[in-house]
Each structure stands twice: as C-alpha cells, then as structure tokens.
Design an enzyme around this catalytic site. Structure first.
Site, PDB file in Angstrom:
ATOM      1  N   GLY A  33     -74.608 -11.474  23.541  1.00  0.00           N
ATOM      2  CA  GLY A  33     -74.344 -11.914  24.907  1.00  0.00           C
ATOM      3  C   GLY A  33     -74.794 -10.865  25.901  1.00  0.00           C
ATOM      4  O   GLY A  33     -75.776 -10.154  25.678  1.00  0.00           O
ATOM      5  N   SER A  58     -76.708 -20.132  15.655  1.00  0.00           N
ATOM      6  CA  SER A  58     -76.480 -19.642  17.008  1.00  0.00           C
ATOM      7  C   SER A  58     -77.720 -19.841  17.878  1.00  0.00           C
ATOM      8  O   SER A  58     -78.857 -19.599  17.450  1.00  0.00           O
ATOM      9  CB  SER A  58     -76.116 -18.153  16.976  1.00  0.00           C
ATOM     10  OG  SER A  58     -76.150 -17.596  18.275  1.00  0.00           O
ATOM     11  N   GLU A  91     -61.339 -12.082  22.679  1.00  0.00           N
ATOM     12  CA  GLU A  91     -60.461 -13.037  22.021  1.00  0.00           C
ATOM     13  C   GLU A  91     -61.006 -13.517  20.677  1.00  0.00           C
ATOM     14  O   GLU A  91     -60.261 -14.047  19.849  1.00  0.00           O
ATOM     15  CB  GLU A  91     -60.190 -14.239  22.934  1.00  0.00           C
ATOM     16  CG  GLU A  91     -61.396 -15.086  23.276  1.00  0.00           C
ATOM     17  CD  GLU A  91     -62.112 -14.651  24.536  1.00  0.00           C
ATOM     18  OE1 GLU A  91     -62.752 -15.507  25.177  1.00  0.00           O
ATOM     19  OE2 GLU A  91     -62.037 -13.446  24.878  1.00  0.00           O
ATOM     20  N   GLN A  93     -62.865 -11.412  18.598  1.00  0.00           N
ATOM     21  CA  GLN A  93     -63.086 -10.281  17.702  1.00  0.00           C
ATOM     22  C   GLN A  93     -62.169 -10.250  16.489  1.00  0.00           C
ATOM     23  O   GLN A  93     -62.646 -10.001  15.373  1.00  0.00           O
ATOM     24  CB  GLN A  93     -62.981  -8.967  18.485  1.00  0.00           C
ATOM     25  CG  GLN A  93     -64.189  -8.690  19.357  1.00  0.00           C
ATOM     26  CD  GLN A  93     -64.144  -7.323  20.015  1.00  0.00           C
ATOM     27  OE1 GLN A  93     -63.346  -6.460  19.642  1.00  0.00           O
ATOM     28  NE2 GLN A  93     -65.005  -7.118  21.000  1.00  0.00           N
ATOM     29  N   HIS A 115     -65.135  -2.041  24.342  1.00  0.00           N
ATOM     30  CA  HIS A 115     -63.883  -2.184  25.086  1.00  0.00           C
ATOM     31  C   HIS A 115     -62.761  -2.014  24.075  1.00  0.00           C
ATOM     32  O   HIS A 115     -62.859  -2.491  22.940  1.00  0.00           O
ATOM     33  CB  HIS A 115     -63.821  -3.554  25.761  1.00  0.00           C
ATOM     34  CG  HIS A 115     -62.573  -3.803  26.557  1.00  0.00           C
ATOM     35  ND1 HIS A 115     -61.969  -2.834  27.339  1.00  0.00           N
ATOM     36  CD2 HIS A 115     -61.800  -4.912  26.700  1.00  0.00           C
ATOM     37  CE1 HIS A 115     -60.907  -3.340  27.930  1.00  0.00           C
ATOM     38  NE2 HIS A 115     -60.771  -4.599  27.544  1.00  0.00           N
ATOM     39  N   GLY A 141     -74.193  -6.093  31.190  1.00  0.00           N
ATOM     40  CA  GLY A 141     -75.301  -5.892  30.267  1.00  0.00           C
ATOM     41  C   GLY A 141     -76.671  -5.900  30.917  1.00  0.00           C
ATOM     42  O   GLY A 141     -77.535  -5.097  30.546  1.00  0.00           O
ATOM     43  N   ASP A 198     -59.401  -0.098  32.671  1.00  0.00           N
ATOM     44  CA  ASP A 198     -60.359  -1.186  32.839  1.00  0.00           C
ATOM     45  C   ASP A 198     -59.643  -2.477  33.224  1.00  0.00           C
ATOM     46  O   ASP A 198     -60.030  -3.155  34.184  1.00  0.00           O
ATOM     47  CB  ASP A 198     -61.146  -1.386  31.539  1.00  0.00           C
ATOM     48  CG  ASP A 198     -62.236  -2.428  31.677  1.00  0.00           C
ATOM     49  OD1 ASP A 198     -63.239  -2.143  32.357  1.00  0.00           O
ATOM     50  OD2 ASP A 198     -62.099  -3.528  31.114  1.00  0.00           O
ATOM     51  N   GLU A 202     -59.871  -4.377  36.952  1.00  0.00           N
ATOM     52  CA  GLU A 202     -60.286  -5.774  37.047  1.00  0.00           C
ATOM     53  C   GLU A 202     -59.238  -6.629  37.747  1.00  0.00           C
ATOM     54  O   GLU A 202     -59.556  -7.443  38.618  1.00  0.00           O
ATOM     55  CB  GLU A 202     -60.545  -6.332  35.642  1.00  0.00           C
ATOM     56  CG  GLU A 202     -61.751  -5.731  34.936  1.00  0.00           C
ATOM     57  CD  GLU A 202     -61.804  -6.095  33.467  1.00  0.00           C
ATOM     58  OE1 GLU A 202     -62.840  -5.828  32.835  1.00  0.00           O
ATOM     59  OE2 GLU A 202     -60.802  -6.627  32.933  1.00  0.00           O
TER      60      GLU A 202
END
Length: 340
Positions: A33, A58, A91, A93, A115, A141, A198, A202
């Site tokens: 991504g 994918s 969510e 991972q 992260h 990215g 972080d 946010e």
C-alpha cells in the site's frame, strides 16, 4: 555510532549507519500500500535484496512486478526473509502474522514495523529469539518515495523493542538508511513513544482536532448567514497557506507574513477556542491512548465490521463543507485530482 545529541533525542545520520548490514539480508515487505510500495522501491534502489509478500490474487501483484520487484506469497516471502517488515493495516496485522508469518520465523530473524500499535498493545507477541524493531518514516508513502528519488529523505523514527541478536539497533539504522531517512535524520525512540505520540497527534491535532476546528468555523459562519463558498475559503482553503508558512520557518514566520490585524486576532481569539477545556480533553485523549482503551475500542470496531468507522466516514463525506469544497476545487485547474 553515537549520533548527534539534539534537545532530548539522539539523531543519527548517514555516517552513523552500516549499509552493509541491510545489504547482507533478505528483506520481505508484507503489503504494497502507501508505505509498502515506498519501502520496497526505496530498499530495492538502495541495493537491498527485497521481495514483496502479498495474498494470492492481490491487485497489487502485477503493479509491484511492473516496478521490477520480486513478488511472492506472504508465506514464501516470510520463509525466505531474514527481515520481515509488516506493512499491512494495523487491524489486519495480527491475523496476517498468525496465518502467514509466525510459523516461518527462525531464530535470529528480525520482525519489523512502521508503527508500534500491535507490539505496544500486545496484539502481536514475537518469539524471544527474534529481533523486534521499528523504522517509521514521518510522512505518507508517496512522500517517502518522492523525496528518496529526489535525493533527500523523510526523517525516520527508529526503535528496538527486542534485541535477540545483539545488533538489532544496527539493523534498524541500516533499514532507515535504505529508506533514505538517514539523509535527513533518524530519531531514536521507543515503541511506546512512537505509538502513543503518533496516535495523540492524529487524534487531538492533525486529524481529529483539525477537522473539527475547520467544520466548527464553517458551520459558525454558514449558520450566521454567510455564503458557504466564502466560509469554505476562509476556514478551509486558506488553511494550507498558513500551515505551509509554519512548516517552512515556524510560527514566527507565519506571523511575520500575515497582517497585523490577523496576528492580533490570533492572540486574542486563539485562547478562546483552544482553552483549558480543550487541554483537559487532550489529557483524556492521551490517557485513553496510554492505558490501551482507544486501542481496544478500535479493535472491537474492526471486529464489528468497522461499523462506527464507516458511519462517521459517511457523515463527513456528506458534510456541507465537503460538498462545497468539491465544487470549488473543481474550478481549480492546477489541482491534481485524487482519482487521477
């Protein structure tokens, strides 16, 4: 490697890194991504033996191959790799780790993240005989990739949660070097610091705070009878100019660049909007991040099909400030459309 001591943090640069460390490893990037494509391409261009691990079928598979990357299944990538970088959404991972990564980890491997969410809150628990590190570029990215190709780099945070081999820190720095982060600076941090700061940034400022501030200003003007188009320009469109001035040279430069009227209004009105009540709310937000309450709420919503997330997304997508903004931005020929 001592780095440069600046303020309360230590910052490392190219001379502090050992590129041969990462160049001597097989690296798997799990996911392609926003961050995944930048990590994979920057590492490849830095001379690293990299492969991208994706689910079979994918849509990203042919896209990554067109860029010259080796693409395999997640299982094969993990089996081949010495270092596995987890770049699927937070969510997803834990499930990806359990189904495709865990059984392929070997003693001395390195499990890496951009992260700290799943390690810090314990949703992923790595074996004791593998390194757990973080290389977290402080930017999206496409900016990580663009700045690398332009010869600069986005500053990175580097963290080590578990040093099984004795050289996990060298690996973390070398990985950041390959991303281009050492060109601008690699900041030493911990998983807890990165994760909590972080999330707070946010929620309280960059996304949650800013969006609500802009909406409140727009709504105040339109409810008072001012045209939505003018309210959009004042509370939304001109925001970029102010942020760019602050980003370029600080608040003092922004104040130097605006009118005395605007600056005086800043000192008078700012504390009325962001006041003690606002700061108390920020403390509550930070506490929920620190004690894991927010993380659990987010994970529960993910398990519930993202019900709250999707409801709130629908609300903001249909807010008058968005419909007004879409019409106005359509007049700006110089803006690159997101769908292009």
């Amino acid at each position: 490697m001592k780095g440069s001591k600046t303020m309360a943090v230590t910052i490392y640069y190219e001379q502090d890194c050992k590129p041969e460390v990462i160049k001597g490893m097989k690296v798997a990037i799990i996911g392609y991504g926003s961050q995944g494509h930048a990590h994979a391409l920057n590492l490849m261009d830095s001379g690293v033996d990299v492969r991208v691990g994706l689910r079979e079928g994918s849509k990203s598979w042919p896209i990554a191959e067109e860029k010259g990357l080796k693409v395999t299944t997640m299982d094969q990538a993990a089996e081949e790799a010495d270092l596995i970088m987890m770049l699927v959404p937070d969510e997803l991972q834990p499930q990806v780790y359990e189904e495709h990564i865990k059984d392929h980890l070997k003693s001395g491997n390195t499990l890496a993240f951009a992260h700290g969410f799943n390690i810090h809150y314990g949703y992923i628990k790595a074996p004791e005989d593998v390194n757990v590190i973080m290389a977290a570029p402080k930017g999206p990215g496409h900016i990580v990739r663009r700045q690398y190709t332009e010869g600069s780099g986005v500053p990175d945070l580097a963290c080590v949660a578990q040093d099984a081999t004795g050289n996990a820190w060298d690996i973390a720095l070398a990985y950041c070097w390959a991303l281009g982060g050492a060109r601008s600076g690699i900041i030493k941090a911990t998983f807890a610091q990165e994760t909590e700061e972080d999330l707070f940034g946010e929620q309280a400022v960059l996304c949650g705070g800013l969006v609500e501030l802009v909406k409140a200003g727009f709504e105040t003007l339109t409810e008072a009878g001012y045209p939505a188009e003018l309210a959009y320009f004042e509370c939304y469109h001109e925001m970029k100019m102010i942020v760019d001035l602050m980003y370029e040279s600080g608040i003092h430069f922004m104040n130097y660049s605006i009118s005395n009227t605007a600056e005086y209004g800043e000192y008078y009105a700012g504390p009325m909007v962001i006041n003690e009540q606002s700061r108390e709310a920020m403390k509550v937000i930070l506490k929920r991040i620190q004690d894991g309450s927010f993380a659990q709420e987010f994970v529960d919503d993910c398990k519930n099909g993202h019900k709250k997330l999707l409801e709130e997304r629908e609300k903001i997508n249909n807010h008058p400030i968005e419909t007004t903004g879409a019409q106005i931005r359509g007049m700006f020929s110089w803006l690159k459309k997101a769908e292009d």
